[in-house]
Every structure is written in C-alpha cells, then in structure tokens.
Design an enzyme around this catalytic site. Structure first.
Site, PDB file in Angstrom:
ATOM      1  N   LYS A 104       5.990   1.018  11.500  1.00 57.02           N
ATOM      2  CA  LYS A 104       6.253   1.901  12.632  1.00 57.02           C
ATOM      3  C   LYS A 104       7.391   1.404  13.507  1.00 57.02           C
ATOM      4  CE  LYS A 104       1.912   4.393  13.022  1.00 57.02           C
ATOM      5  NZ  LYS A 104       0.772   4.796  13.865  1.00 57.02           N
ATOM      6  N   LYS A 137       2.030  10.873   1.419  1.00 56.51           N
ATOM      7  CA  LYS A 137       0.876  11.499   2.064  1.00 56.51           C
ATOM      8  C   LYS A 137       1.313  12.552   3.084  1.00 56.51           C
ATOM      9  CE  LYS A 137      -0.571   8.950   6.122  1.00 56.51           C
ATOM     10  NZ  LYS A 137      -1.716   8.487   6.888  1.00 56.51           N
ATOM     11  N   LYS A 186       1.784  13.745   9.935  1.00 59.66           N
ATOM     12  CA  LYS A 186       2.517  14.396  11.025  1.00 59.66           C
ATOM     13  C   LYS A 186       3.742  13.586  11.422  1.00 59.66           C
ATOM     14  CE  LYS A 186      -0.788  12.670  14.363  1.00 59.66           C
ATOM     15  NZ  LYS A 186      -2.133  12.653  13.752  1.00 59.66           N
TER      16      LYS A 186
HETATM   17  P1  ADP Z   1      -0.767  10.966  10.443  1.00 58.75           P
HETATM   18  O1  ADP Z   1      -0.505  10.114   9.211  1.00 58.75           O
HETATM   19  O2  ADP Z   1      -0.559  12.416  10.187  1.00 58.75           O
HETATM   20  O3  ADP Z   1      -0.032  10.428  11.658  1.00 58.75           O
HETATM   21  P2  ADP Z   1      -3.096   9.701  11.486  1.00 58.75           P
HETATM   22  O4  ADP Z   1      -2.540   8.381  11.082  1.00 58.75           O
HETATM   23  O5  ADP Z   1      -3.186  10.042  12.936  1.00 58.75           O
HETATM   24  O6  ADP Z   1      -2.310  10.847  10.720  1.00 58.75           O
HETATM   25  O7  ADP Z   1      -4.511   9.826  10.812  1.00 58.75           O
HETATM   26  C1  ADP Z   1      -5.680  10.260  11.417  1.00 58.75           C
HETATM   27  C2  ADP Z   1      -6.796  10.159  10.386  1.00 58.75           C
HETATM   28  O8  ADP Z   1      -6.545  11.066   9.312  1.00 58.75           O
HETATM   29  C3  ADP Z   1      -6.895   8.779   9.741  1.00 58.75           C
HETATM   30  O9  ADP Z   1      -8.269   8.460   9.558  1.00 58.75           O
HETATM   31  C4  ADP Z   1      -6.216   8.929   8.409  1.00 58.75           C
HETATM   32  O10 ADP Z   1      -6.737   8.047   7.430  1.00 58.75           O
HETATM   33  C5  ADP Z   1      -6.483  10.389   8.064  1.00 58.75           C
HETATM   34  N1  ADP Z   1      -5.369  10.972   7.307  1.00 58.75           N
HETATM   35  C6  ADP Z   1      -4.129  11.210   7.787  1.00 58.75           C
HETATM   36  N2  ADP Z   1      -3.341  11.769   6.846  1.00 58.75           N
HETATM   37  C7  ADP Z   1      -4.112  11.879   5.730  1.00 58.75           C
HETATM   38  C8  ADP Z   1      -3.873  12.390   4.402  1.00 58.75           C
HETATM   39  N3  ADP Z   1      -2.700  12.907   4.059  1.00 58.75           N
HETATM   40  N4  ADP Z   1      -4.885  12.373   3.518  1.00 58.75           N
HETATM   41  C9  ADP Z   1      -6.104  11.864   3.861  1.00 58.75           C
HETATM   42  N5  ADP Z   1      -6.384  11.372   5.084  1.00 58.75           N
HETATM   43  C10 ADP Z   1      -5.422  11.370   6.019  1.00 58.75           C
HETATM   44 NA    NA Z   2      -0.943   6.863  10.865  1.00 59.56          NA
END
Ligand code: ADP
Ligand code: NA
Length: 330
Positions: free
Chosen positions: A114, A197, A200
């Site tokens: 990050k 993956k 956002k």
């Molecule tokens: P992002 O990667 O979109 O910023 P976050 O890191 O805020 O999402 O993730 C919030 C929750 O959602 C976490 O528990 C993460 O493991 C799950 N998560 C995020 N993206 C995915 C994905 N593409 N597939 C499965 N789980 C996900």
């Molecule tokens: Na994340």
C-alpha cells in the site's frame, strides 16, 4: 456453554460493497451470527489511514452499516457498531504498539504494497501501525475466532503474537485468536482481469460489481467480462479464470452447485451464461438495495441502532481495557 466469540471488521472506504466483499467476507458474517457471539465493526479508524474525505466519512459508515443490515445482520443476534464510537480501540492500540517491535511491524507485506502505491514518503504512520490497531480490535473482545481471507493471515498472526507477548509480560489477559477459515470462501476476481482480485482499490470500475449499483449497469459489465476464446463452459481456474469466476459468482448467489451449472450449460455459449448471471445478480441485489435504502431513509434511527451497538460493544471492550491497563501498571 457460551458460544465462541468472533470479531470481524470492514472499512467504509467506498459507497458500496462489491461482490467480492459480500461473497468473500460479509456473507460468512451473516452465517456466524447464530453459531457465535459475533462482534462486527465498521472500521472507520482504519479508513483514515490512507487519506479520506471528511464530508463523506460518516455517511459512508452509515451506508456500510445499512448494507450489513440489508444482507442479514440482525442487531438482536450480533453486535454491530462503528469503531470510532468505542474509544477503547485506539487506547488499547497504543499499549500494543509499545510491545510491537519496529522491525516486526516493518515486515507486514500489506504496508509495503500500500505504501508503494502511495509513494513511500507520503504513506502515513497510521497506515504503518494499522495491523496493531487491528490487533486491538480483535483482542478487546477476547475473540476466539476471526474470519480471515488469505490477504489478512499475516495480520492475524501479529494479533496472536501480541496477545501471547502481552500475556507473558504482564499476566494472562487476552484470548489468543485463531483464524476461522471458511472453506467455501470464494475469491472473486476482476471482471476485466480475471487473474487479479476484484478490489475497490485496484480494479477498474468495469471490473467490479457493486451491490448498490443499477443492475442494468452490472449486466453490462458482466456482458463485457473478459473470458477466453474457447466456447466450452467448464470450471478451470487455471486455463479459464474468467469463466470460473462467473461460475463462482453464479453458484454462490443462486445456491446451485458448480457441477450442476456446468451440466446445465453444456452445449450453450458464454453469452447465455452471462445473460443468466446478470439476471441472478439482479434478483439478488434488488431486495438488498431496497432494504439498504430504507435504512438510509431514516438516518436518526440508523444512528440510534449504531449507538446501541457501540454501547453493547463497550460492555465488553471497557472491562478488557481496564484489565489491560491494570496489568500494565496504570
Ligand atoms: P478491497 O480489496 O476491495 O479494498 P477490502 O480489503 O476492504 O476490499 O476487503 C474487505 C473484506 O472483503 C476482506 O475480508 C476481504 O478479504 C474481502 N474481499 C475483498 N475483495 C475480495 C474478493 N475479490 N474476493 C473475496 N473476498 C474479498
Ligand atoms: Na484490502
């Protein structure tokens, strides 16, 4: 016997959760409400570690909470609250920070990823100490289990180390949390880049399906999802990651098994699968959107519900902090 306690949090960093958040995390929270004593937190303290807009932060926490309620969290069956309303999180994080080695914190790979994205000089100290705050989140509730995806394993390992270290240094205080691995945890990939993956922070808008977006927009994204040049609908994450992703989403939202879907689409094309998946998504999100809207239509009621949740959370968090402070010698 008391039910095992579970803690999990999610950041209010966007205006909507996406299908990855729902299928990879939040869906399991709903299921754990009855088997566990569940604490779920909208982690707004974490959301300010990488820059944020103060004008939208509070509303985003409401939108996050409204979606969690809309997908099935029930304040009668779990404790749902916003992190900044429970000051013990930040208070315990300070103490834990003082028993965390700088080198130990420096080994967290998520910070490296990050901070590189932000430019190392601009990354905040808050982003660096984020995993320590996360440890405080978990340890405050004496959580036995924490549902985690692969991306959070290292942070949970730190939480375990800090709990054990504190207990050794100052006397038994914290439950050492174990990862709660959900076997069926789906990893949802980016519709435009099925090897990455859905995220956002890194996906393009067309790579993400948001729970709160117009289903017509979702349908368009699904229609233009990147697949492969073959024609056969089979589940193979290696050679057909795009189709595998669509089948994973289809199966998770409809409850139909992957094998059942593969059999049903024998002899049909990618276009048929995409069209039907778009319909499954629409049927799934419309009622969630309606319920989310109805929670957001009454912000005073929603704020009250969250204030009650914070009060419930503090009934566990405050005595834990007090005990930790006494152990430390305050
Ligand atoms: P992002 O990667 O979109 O910023 P976050 O890191 O805020 O999402 O993730 C919030 C929750 O959602 C976490 O528990 C993460 O493991 C799950 N998560 C995020 N993206 C995915 C994905 N593409 N597939 C499965 N789980 C996900
Ligand atoms: Na994340």
């Amino acid at each position: 016997p008391a039910r095992p306690r579970v803690f999990s949090g999610i950041q209010p960093t966007a205006d909507s959760f996406h299908l990855g958040n729902y299928l990879g995390a939040v869906r399991h929270w709903v299921a754990l409400q009855d088997s566990h004593d569940a604490f779920y937190c909208v982690v707004d303290l974490h959301a300010i570690t990488a820059g944020h807009d103060p004008k939208v932060l509070h509303q985003r926490s409401r939108v996050a909470a409204a979606q969690l309620l809309a997908v099935g969290l029930d304040p009668e069956r779990c404790t749902l609250f916003v992190q900044s309303q429970v000051p013990e999180h930040a208070q315990l994080a300070w103490v834990l920070g003082c028993i965390t080695g700088f080198g130990e914190a420096n080994r967290m790979t998520q910070f490296k990823d990050k901070s590189q994205k932000q430019g190392n000089e601009r990354a905040s100290v808050g982003l660096f100490t984020y995993p320590i705050l996360q440890a405080a989140d978990i340890l405050l509730y004496q959580a036995n289990a924490v549902p985690v995806g692969e991306d959070q394993r290292q942070h949970l390992e730190l939480s375990r180390d800090l709990a054990q270290r504190f207990n050794t240094l100052f006397g038994p205080t914290f439950t050492v949390p174990a990862p709660h691995i959900v076997k069926s945890t789906a990893k949802i990939t980016d519709l435009q880049d099925p090897t990455a993956k859905m995220s956002k922070s890194s996906s393009s808008p067309n790579g993400i399906v948001d729970l709160l977006e117009d289903p017509a927009r979702s349908a368009k994204k699904i229609r233009s999802a990147v697949t492969d040049t073959g024609r056969e609908i089979v589940f193979d994450e290696e050679t057909k990651p795009g189709i595998a992703n669509l089948l994973t989403i289809f199966s998770a939202l409809s409850g139909r098994g992957i094998d059942d879907l593969v059999a049903a689409y024998d002899g049909k094309g990618y276009g048929d699968l995409k069209k039907d998946l778009a319909e499954v998504v629409r049927e799934f999100v419309v009622p969630i959107q309606e319920r989310t809207r109805s929670y957001l239509d009454d912000p005073a009621q929603l704020d009250k519900l969250l204030a009650d949740g914070a009060e419930k959370a503090r009934r566990v968090a405050a005595p834990t902090l007090l005990k930790a402070y006494e152990r430390v010698g305050f």
